[in-house]
Design an enzyme around this catalytic site. Structure first.
Site, PDB file in Angstrom:
ATOM      1  N   ARG A 115      -8.832  41.980 -10.185  1.00 54.11           N
ATOM      2  CA  ARG A 115      -8.698  43.448 -10.145  1.00 54.11           C
ATOM      3  C   ARG A 115      -8.888  44.098 -11.507  1.00 54.11           C
ATOM      4  O   ARG A 115      -9.355  45.223 -11.606  1.00 54.11           O
ATOM      5  CB  ARG A 115      -7.330  43.831  -9.567  1.00 54.11           C
ATOM      6  CG  ARG A 115      -7.176  43.479  -8.106  1.00 54.11           C
ATOM      7  CD  ARG A 115      -5.769  43.830  -7.627  1.00 54.11           C
ATOM      8  NE  ARG A 115      -5.503  43.272  -6.308  1.00 54.11           N
ATOM      9  CZ  ARG A 115      -4.289  42.919  -5.899  1.00 54.11           C
ATOM     10  NH1 ARG A 115      -3.239  43.067  -6.691  1.00 54.11           N
ATOM     11  NH2 ARG A 115      -4.130  42.428  -4.686  1.00 54.11           N
ATOM     12  N   CYS A 144      -0.965  45.869  -2.029  1.00 54.90           N
ATOM     13  CA  CYS A 144      -0.596  46.635  -0.825  1.00 54.90           C
ATOM     14  C   CYS A 144       0.105  47.959  -1.118  1.00 54.90           C
ATOM     15  O   CYS A 144      -0.169  48.972  -0.463  1.00 54.90           O
ATOM     16  CB  CYS A 144       0.252  45.776   0.113  1.00 54.90           C
ATOM     17  SG  CYS A 144       1.415  44.692  -0.718  1.00 54.90           S
ATOM     18  N   LYS A 230       0.884  46.472 -11.551  1.00 54.07           N
ATOM     19  CA  LYS A 230      -0.302  46.552 -10.687  1.00 54.07           C
ATOM     20  C   LYS A 230      -0.485  47.985 -10.210  1.00 54.07           C
ATOM     21  O   LYS A 230      -1.589  48.529 -10.231  1.00 54.07           O
ATOM     22  CB  LYS A 230      -0.132  45.647  -9.454  1.00 54.07           C
ATOM     23  CG  LYS A 230      -0.289  44.162  -9.721  1.00 54.07           C
ATOM     24  CD  LYS A 230      -0.005  43.377  -8.435  1.00 54.07           C
ATOM     25  CE  LYS A 230       0.332  41.937  -8.739  1.00 54.07           C
ATOM     26  NZ  LYS A 230       0.778  41.192  -7.554  1.00 54.07           N
ATOM     27  N   HIS A 259       5.538  48.752   4.142  1.00 54.27           N
ATOM     28  CA  HIS A 259       6.071  49.230   2.866  1.00 54.27           C
ATOM     29  C   HIS A 259       6.273  50.745   2.942  1.00 54.27           C
ATOM     30  O   HIS A 259       5.457  51.466   3.536  1.00 54.27           O
ATOM     31  CB  HIS A 259       5.081  48.966   1.733  1.00 54.27           C
ATOM     32  CG  HIS A 259       4.914  47.514   1.371  1.00 54.27           C
ATOM     33  ND1 HIS A 259       5.667  46.494   1.905  1.00 54.27           N
ATOM     34  CD2 HIS A 259       4.064  46.921   0.480  1.00 54.27           C
ATOM     35  CE1 HIS A 259       5.285  45.336   1.373  1.00 54.27           C
ATOM     36  NE2 HIS A 259       4.309  45.570   0.519  1.00 54.27           N
ATOM     37  N   ASN A 326       1.751  46.827   5.455  1.00 49.63           N
ATOM     38  CA  ASN A 326       1.173  46.171   4.260  1.00 49.63           C
ATOM     39  C   ASN A 326       0.195  45.063   4.618  1.00 49.63           C
ATOM     40  O   ASN A 326      -0.702  44.749   3.834  1.00 49.63           O
ATOM     41  CB  ASN A 326       2.287  45.596   3.374  1.00 49.63           C
ATOM     42  CG  ASN A 326       3.285  44.759   4.142  1.00 49.63           C
ATOM     43  OD1 ASN A 326       4.046  45.287   4.954  1.00 49.63           O
ATOM     44  ND2 ASN A 326       3.280  43.465   3.915  1.00 49.63           N
TER      45      ASN A 326
HETATM   46  N1  LIG Z   1       1.247  39.924   2.195  1.00 51.12           N
HETATM   47  C1  LIG Z   1       0.762  41.104   1.826  1.00 51.12           C
HETATM   48  O1  LIG Z   1       1.223  42.180   2.251  1.00 51.12           O
HETATM   49  C2  LIG Z   1      -0.396  41.160   0.879  1.00 51.12           C
HETATM   50  C3  LIG Z   1      -0.997  42.382   0.643  1.00 51.12           C
HETATM   51  C4  LIG Z   1      -2.066  42.465  -0.243  1.00 51.12           C
HETATM   52  C5  LIG Z   1      -2.499  41.318  -0.861  1.00 51.12           C
HETATM   53  N2  LIG Z   1      -1.890  40.123  -0.620  1.00 51.12           N
HETATM   54  C6  LIG Z   1      -2.397  38.939  -1.298  1.00 51.12           C
HETATM   55  O2  LIG Z   1      -3.036  38.110  -0.338  1.00 51.12           O
HETATM   56  C7  LIG Z   1      -2.866  36.744  -0.682  1.00 51.12           C
HETATM   57  C8  LIG Z   1      -2.233  35.994   0.482  1.00 51.12           C
HETATM   58  O3  LIG Z   1      -1.001  36.578   0.795  1.00 51.12           O
HETATM   59  P1  LIG Z   1      -0.165  36.170   2.089  1.00 51.12           P
HETATM   60  O4  LIG Z   1       0.965  37.126   2.104  1.00 51.12           O
HETATM   61  O5  LIG Z   1      -1.019  36.042   3.282  1.00 51.12           O
HETATM   62  O6  LIG Z   1       0.372  34.709   1.650  1.00 51.12           O
HETATM   63  P2  LIG Z   1       0.862  33.489   2.580  1.00 51.12           P
HETATM   64  O7  LIG Z   1       1.423  33.965   3.859  1.00 51.12           O
HETATM   65  O8  LIG Z   1       1.706  32.659   1.701  1.00 51.12           O
HETATM   66  O9  LIG Z   1      -0.493  32.692   2.907  1.00 51.12           O
HETATM   67  C9  LIG Z   1      -1.218  31.997   1.913  1.00 51.12           C
HETATM   68  C10 LIG Z   1      -2.472  31.419   2.539  1.00 51.12           C
HETATM   69  O10 LIG Z   1      -3.236  30.805   1.502  1.00 51.12           O
HETATM   70  C11 LIG Z   1      -3.530  29.469   1.883  1.00 51.12           C
HETATM   71  N3  LIG Z   1      -3.636  28.638   0.676  1.00 51.12           N
HETATM   72  C12 LIG Z   1      -2.727  28.432  -0.270  1.00 51.12           C
HETATM   73  N4  LIG Z   1      -3.209  27.585  -1.218  1.00 51.12           N
HETATM   74  C13 LIG Z   1      -4.468  27.261  -0.837  1.00 51.12           C
HETATM   75  C14 LIG Z   1      -5.482  26.430  -1.366  1.00 51.12           C
HETATM   76  N5  LIG Z   1      -5.307  25.761  -2.509  1.00 51.12           N
HETATM   77  N6  LIG Z   1      -6.648  26.323  -0.697  1.00 51.12           N
HETATM   78  C15 LIG Z   1      -6.854  27.003   0.465  1.00 51.12           C
HETATM   79  N7  LIG Z   1      -5.925  27.807   1.037  1.00 51.12           N
HETATM   80  C16 LIG Z   1      -4.745  27.931   0.389  1.00 51.12           C
HETATM   81  C17 LIG Z   1      -2.354  29.066   2.751  1.00 51.12           C
HETATM   82  O11 LIG Z   1      -2.734  27.950   3.536  1.00 51.12           O
HETATM   83  P3  LIG Z   1      -1.700  26.811   4.012  1.00 51.12           P
HETATM   84  O12 LIG Z   1      -1.292  27.185   5.421  1.00 51.12           O
HETATM   85  O13 LIG Z   1      -2.549  25.591   4.005  1.00 51.12           O
HETATM   86  O14 LIG Z   1      -0.565  26.782   3.071  1.00 51.12           O
HETATM   87  C18 LIG Z   1      -2.205  30.333   3.572  1.00 51.12           C
HETATM   88  O15 LIG Z   1      -3.209  30.387   4.560  1.00 51.12           O
HETATM   89  C19 LIG Z   1      -2.052  36.738  -1.962  1.00 51.12           C
HETATM   90  O16 LIG Z   1      -2.931  36.682  -3.057  1.00 51.12           O
HETATM   91  C20 LIG Z   1      -1.341  38.065  -1.924  1.00 51.12           C
HETATM   92  O17 LIG Z   1      -0.998  38.526  -3.209  1.00 51.12           O
HETATM   93  C21 LIG Z   1      -0.861  40.011   0.245  1.00 51.12           C
END
Ligand SMILES: NC(=O)c1ccc[n+]([C@@H]2O[C@H](COP(=O)([O-])OP(=O)(O)OC[C@H]3O[C@@H](n4cnc5c(N)ncnc54)[C@H](OP(=O)(O)O)[C@@H]3O)[C@@H](O)[C@H]2O)c1
Length: 352
Positions: A115, A144, A230, A259, A326
């Site tokens: 970003r 988000c 951020k 949120h 979010n």
């Molecule tokens: N949650 C939100 O509201 C939100 C909003 C905006 C942005 N984000 C961003 O989006 C990203 C994901 O967030 P999330 O909330 O969805 O997290 P999450 O629920 O913890 O999911 C993480 C995902 O990444 C995969 N992963 C982790 N390490 C990996 C690797 N080395 N190779 C391939 N896949 C891998 C995990 O797979 P496994 O099942 O194999 O562990 C899972 O599918 C983050 O960068 C976060 O900052 C999140």
């Protein structure tokens, strides 16, 4: 290493014609955002011939929606993807996004990895789709809490300018990912059964029946959290206005999804609360309500704005309450909207 820009989706007439037949990768498909991403691709009938799901060794081989989750490792075949939607954390994006770009994909990344890079557009589909014109294969999705704020602020910024913002966020646990929802549920469940709550793992304190006055992490020597930093940086980049003064406090609350933000806006030119209602009522992606709530916003793609009122302490300020899902507009919906713009080659015009 990267291909010339004009071979990629959304930059040439030829790419626009390739709307049917896209191959799409979803990296982080088992996560909180990734699962919603997949739902949205189906729900919005995204013109993809094939959707390939990637995750880590923890869940490779799992079935989602009739598809087998692929392991993202050195043996993974990255060829032939038009678009790669990344939501697997900043480390994974740093390691893999450029490899997908080198193989010919446009990467839309949800993490914070790129970003800050001035060559990477940071795009909210309703606000600055024009920034997509300059992408070099990588596009960043904002954080988000910034995302929903931008949808609500851009019409105000365009009409009367913004001098200063005071923002307090009330961020749900799903913003931290899938495991944080489990942590809230486990603590709340134990407490309701009269048992001791399990110790906090992801947060510095219990999140059930509590409020944590600092969402995010503190970098060494900084008294603001990374979430707060951020929001400050991304707001100025997206609105293309470095002059906006911003005071922000990011707070974590025991809400599963959605949120909320209390926002005080000091404008450059005077504006009435009625004019603010008019501006936001006409803007894409916004629904005006008296008092929006995260429970009612969950599962929706819009940003809900309410409590619009004059700030009686300042002649050019007003306050409002901004709520959004979010996981949807804050992450997956915006990423898919960007992909839709690229596929339709409409990178210069706003999406509705
Ligand atoms: N949650 C939100 O509201 C939100 C909003 C905006 C942005 N984000 C961003 O989006 C990203 C994901 O967030 P999330 O909330 O969805 O997290 P999450 O629920 O913890 O999911 C993480 C995902 O990444 C995969 N992963 C982790 N390490 C990996 C690797 N080395 N190779 C391939 N896949 C891998 C995990 O797979 P496994 O099942 O194999 O562990 C899972 O599918 C983050 O960068 C976060 O900052 C999140």
């Amino acid at each position: 290493m990267t291909q010339p820009d004009d071979t990629r989706a959304g930059l040439t007439g030829e790419a626009g014609c390739r709307a049917a037949g896209k191959r799409v990768a979803v990296v982080g498909a088992t996560g909180a955002v990734g699962r919603v991403m997949l739902e949205l691709l189906n729900e919005r009938a995204f013109p993809a011939d094939e959707i390939v799901l990637f995750a880590s060794a923890r869940s490779a081989g799992a079935q989602i929606d009739g598809r087998t989750v692929q392991l993202l490792d050195d043996n993974a075949d990255l060829s032939g993807f038009h678009i790669a939607l990344f939501s697997a954390g900043a480390g994974t994006s740093r390691e893999w996004a450029h490899r997908f770009v080198a193989a010919g994909a446009v990467v839309i990344d949800n993490s914070s990895a790129f970003r800050h890079d001035p060559s990477v557009p940071l795009v909210v589909s309703e606000v600055n789709p024009h920034a997509l014109q300059h992408h070099r294969g990588l596009i960043a999705n904002p954080n988000c809490s910034t995302m929903q704020l931008m949808v609500a602020l851009a019409p105000i910024h365009r009409a009367v300018g913004i001098e200063r913002l005071i923002v307090s966020t009330y961020q749900s646990v799903s913003g931290t990912g899938r495991k944080a929802i489990d942590e809230l549920d486990a603590q709340a469940g134990a407490d309701l059964r009269g048992e001791a709550m399990p110790d906090p793992v992801l947060y510095p304190d219990h999140i059930a029946f509590n409020v944590i006055g600092a969402a995010g992490n503190f970098a060494e020597g900084d008294d603001h959290t990374d979430e707060e930093r951020k929001l400050m940086f991304e707001t100025r980049k997206i609105l293309e206005d470095e002059s906006i003064a911003i005071a922000v406090t990011c707070v974590r609350v025991p809400v599963r999804v959605g949120h909320s933000e209390a926002v005080n806006v000091q404008t450059q030119e005077p504006v009435t609360a009625d004019r603010v209602r008019e501006l936001l009522g006409d803007a894409p992606g916004i629904i005006l309500e008296h008092v929006p709530s995260p429970l009612r916003a969950a599962g929706r793609d819009e940003v809900f704005v309410g409590r619009i009122r004059r700030d009686e302490s300042h002649p050019r300020a007003f306050s409002m309450w901004v709520v959004s899902d979010n996981l949807r507009k804050g992450a997956a919906t915006n990423a898919v909207q960007i992909a839709e713009l690229l596929v339709a080659d409409r990178a210069g015009s706003p999406v509705s």
